[in-house]
Design an enzyme around this catalytic site. Sequence first.
Site, PDB file in Angstrom:
ATOM      1  N   GLU A 256      31.934 -49.185  41.569  1.00 27.56           N
ATOM      2  CA  GLU A 256      30.500 -48.987  41.353  1.00 27.56           C
ATOM      3  C   GLU A 256      30.059 -49.617  40.035  1.00 27.56           C
ATOM      4  O   GLU A 256      30.735 -49.463  39.012  1.00 27.56           O
ATOM      5  CB  GLU A 256      30.188 -47.482  41.319  1.00 27.56           C
ATOM      6  CG  GLU A 256      28.726 -47.156  41.061  1.00 27.56           C
ATOM      7  CD  GLU A 256      28.499 -45.678  40.833  1.00 27.56           C
ATOM      8  OE1 GLU A 256      27.337 -45.243  40.951  1.00 27.56           O
ATOM      9  OE2 GLU A 256      29.455 -44.951  40.521  1.00 27.56           O
ATOM     10  N   LYS A 319      22.272 -47.275  47.680  1.00 28.30           N
ATOM     11  CA  LYS A 319      22.578 -45.845  47.600  1.00 28.30           C
ATOM     12  C   LYS A 319      21.377 -45.005  48.006  1.00 28.30           C
ATOM     13  O   LYS A 319      20.251 -45.247  47.552  1.00 28.30           O
ATOM     14  CB  LYS A 319      23.021 -45.485  46.181  1.00 28.30           C
ATOM     15  CG  LYS A 319      23.566 -44.076  46.034  1.00 28.30           C
ATOM     16  CD  LYS A 319      24.086 -43.836  44.626  1.00 28.30           C
ATOM     17  CE  LYS A 319      24.732 -42.455  44.502  1.00 28.30           C
ATOM     18  NZ  LYS A 319      25.192 -42.191  43.131  1.00 28.30           N
ATOM     19  N   CYS A 371      29.757 -43.238  45.118  1.00 26.75           N
ATOM     20  CA  CYS A 371      30.008 -42.161  44.164  1.00 26.75           C
ATOM     21  C   CYS A 371      29.636 -40.789  44.730  1.00 26.75           C
ATOM     22  O   CYS A 371      30.270 -40.279  45.648  1.00 26.75           O
ATOM     23  CB  CYS A 371      29.277 -42.451  42.859  1.00 26.75           C
ATOM     24  SG  CYS A 371      29.849 -41.459  41.458  1.00 26.75           S
TER      25      CYS A 371
END
Length: 505
Positions: A256, A319, A371
């Site tokens: 990430e 995301k 994440c």
Amino acid sequence: MLKLLPLFGALLCGALGVLAFSPFDLWPLALVSLAGLFAVTHHCAPGPAARRGFVWSLGLYLPGLWWIHNSMTLFGGLPLPVAFVLVALLAAYLSLYTALALWLAHRFVASPRARLLWVLPVLLIGADWLRGWMLTGFPWLWFGYSQLDGPLAGLAPILGVQGISWLLTFSAAALCWLGTGLRWRAAALAGVLWALGVASQQLQWVSPTQTLRVALVQGNIEQSLKWVPGQLEHSLKRYLDLTRPALNADVVIWPESALPASEQQLAPWLEQVDKLMFERGQSLITGLVSRPAEGEVYNAVLGLGNGHYRPGQDNRYYKQQLVPIGEFVPFGDWLRPLAPFFNLPMSSFSRGESGQADIHAAGRDMSVAICYEVAFPGLVRANMKPSTDFLLTVSNDTWFGRSIGPWQHQQIARMRALELGRPMIRATNNGVTLVTDEKGRMSASLPQFEQGVLTAEVIGMTGLTPYARFGNLPLLAVLGLSLLIAARCRQPAGRLVMAERRLFK
């Protein structure tokens, strides 16, 4: 002082629950912790039961989530006492859900047996679900995760992690009920369910396809240096230097926000890397920040290696589930001036849309979670398609230092693999970088806080587990049945005994 003993007992039992999770992995303590909760609340009125449940939850969440303070003190500029108050407030907020579940059960269910065995386990799972949804949700420290390497792991592909949480809760209630007298039927039922859980580990829901050779690059770049002017060239060089020897990999994966600049700033460099990987016959997947339009900033994952990269190309993922404060600040205009903590780097992200396509690399399809997203089982399940070969999560847990947070995070990621029957590939900046099989068993990993490359062969899977196919419907059926049994417990005593005998015959 004697009046405080039950509260101290509740606090201790809650704290014991932390040891059930990674990195301690003492999974039987999940049962001990839950049984302690029921023992200190069983004979209480609604008010005291709620208070003791609140204190029990504080014992679980305050030490279990203390790792969050690292981001506040090391990177947010807050003094340690202030960080303690904020973590305590978060723990108190999360504890309200447990307190509400206990108050409702003790307020509206008169039968001790119905309340303890059939209603409270359902309400506690409901409380877990609610805190995983309200205010964007925080679905952490669900007890089902503690059983990833325990005897109940085989239930995850059928009922999901919360199905395991329910069985743990019901089993703890049955043990508590057994301790109040010779009431063995519920304990016997719990034993049968545990036996089924153990047997279900032998079931194979998915089938292997082809093997993929992956190289996961762990750059181990300090978070405090990552966005410092002049650090960009150093970061780019480190990732390229670590990637060059990985000639045998089909796919190279960077974590990430591996690149501390936006995709649009790096477009010429990304074109060169894309051509390099194409010439080597490899694919590259990297996390980065993308600014496709004015006012839009996405935490993104991008696939390269086809030799035709252009900014805005397909084969990317944005995301969807953003971290409060870290990636967006509610009421930011008011909060940002108050403290540096509310003005962390890159804390103004846009939210990606649902229904995004898999990342395609080396002829395989990878379902991506960035994440924090991996903690949301419904989101990861919705992202996965029947054609998905692997699950991929990229993360940067550098924010949390040498704490237990990254270990809890990797345990959550591995549970997604077990639930959905797909290998999990997890690339991180400083650990825990790992690869699992379709049952969530770790097959390869890198040490934390070291730069390196993890090379591994991962076997893709096809087919759907019951959880992947039906989601929470089987669990809802179990919870509904439990409430129906609770309703039967309201019958007159003679009819109730006969009903119980029929149920447990």
